[in-house]
Design an enzyme around this catalytic site. Sequence first.
Site, short mmCIF file in Angstrom:
data_model
loop_
_atom_site.label_atom_id
_atom_site.label_comp_id
_atom_site.label_asym_id
_atom_site.label_seq_id
_atom_site.Cartn_x
_atom_site.Cartn_y
_atom_site.Cartn_z
N LEU A 191 0.88 -1.16 0.00
CA LEU A 191 0.00 0.00 0.00
C LEU A 191 0.92 1.21 0.00
CD1 LEU A 191 -2.69 -0.83 2.74
CD2 LEU A 191 -3.09 -0.55 0.29
N ASP A 192 0.65 2.17 -0.87
CA ASP A 192 1.52 3.35 -0.88
C ASP A 192 1.34 4.12 0.43
OD1 ASP A 192 -0.59 5.36 -1.18
OD2 ASP A 192 -0.71 4.74 -3.27
N ALA A 193 2.26 5.01 0.71
CA ALA A 193 2.26 5.73 1.99
C ALA A 193 0.96 6.48 2.22
CB ALA A 193 3.45 6.68 2.05
N SER A 208 -2.00 5.59 1.31
CA SER A 208 -3.13 4.67 1.46
C SER A 208 -3.05 4.01 2.82
CB SER A 208 -3.11 3.61 0.35
OG SER A 208 -3.22 4.23 -0.91
N ARG A 248 -0.55 2.19 -7.58
CA ARG A 248 -1.52 3.29 -7.52
C ARG A 248 -2.73 3.06 -8.44
NH1 ARG A 248 0.46 7.25 -4.36
NH2 ARG A 248 -0.83 8.90 -5.18
#
Length: 191
Positions: A40-42, A44, A142
């Site tokens: 999960l990106d930062a 999210s 993303r």
Amino acid sequence: MPLIALNKPFGTICQFSAHETRPSLGDWVKTPGVYPAGRLDADSEGLLLLTDDGALQARIAEPRHKLVKRYWAQVEGAPGDDALAHLAKGVDLGDYVTRPCRTAFVADARIEALWPRNPPIRYRAAIPTTWIELAITEGKNRQVRRMTAAVGFPTLRLVRVAIGALDVFTLGLAPGETVEVPARSPWQRTG
């Protein structure tokens, strides 16, 4: 072979090594030798699974296994049924076309179960926001953010609420909390 469920807080990066300005997984997960099954990106938040079993990591993360991941996206604007239908059939993002997915509006009563984000998203009185759910089997970089932007509704907040049948609310995880879950169980629903 532990399988750890983490409710990844907003701003945390998906690596264990320390970062200069952001918290990392090592700030929340104390079980040695586990690695994230997917990312999960930062920006999210939500459910992230970690394990020390490479084959299990692949079954969770690789799209060929079609394990469903459900996301709640708070988008800018008020998409209609046509926008959700476009998301559901697949979206051309230029470098690839997303697989078909399930979409729905998220009822306000369900949103009340969501924890507040710190810091909160920007608020603009003249522009409404809407919560939608996307159930996808891919998970490219993303992807959900790019999908909603491609149909004209940029994502303001993104929360992964479930992987297979494991649901962050059923697990009772507040941001930053972890719990060990069975590695082999019926939660591994596909497509």
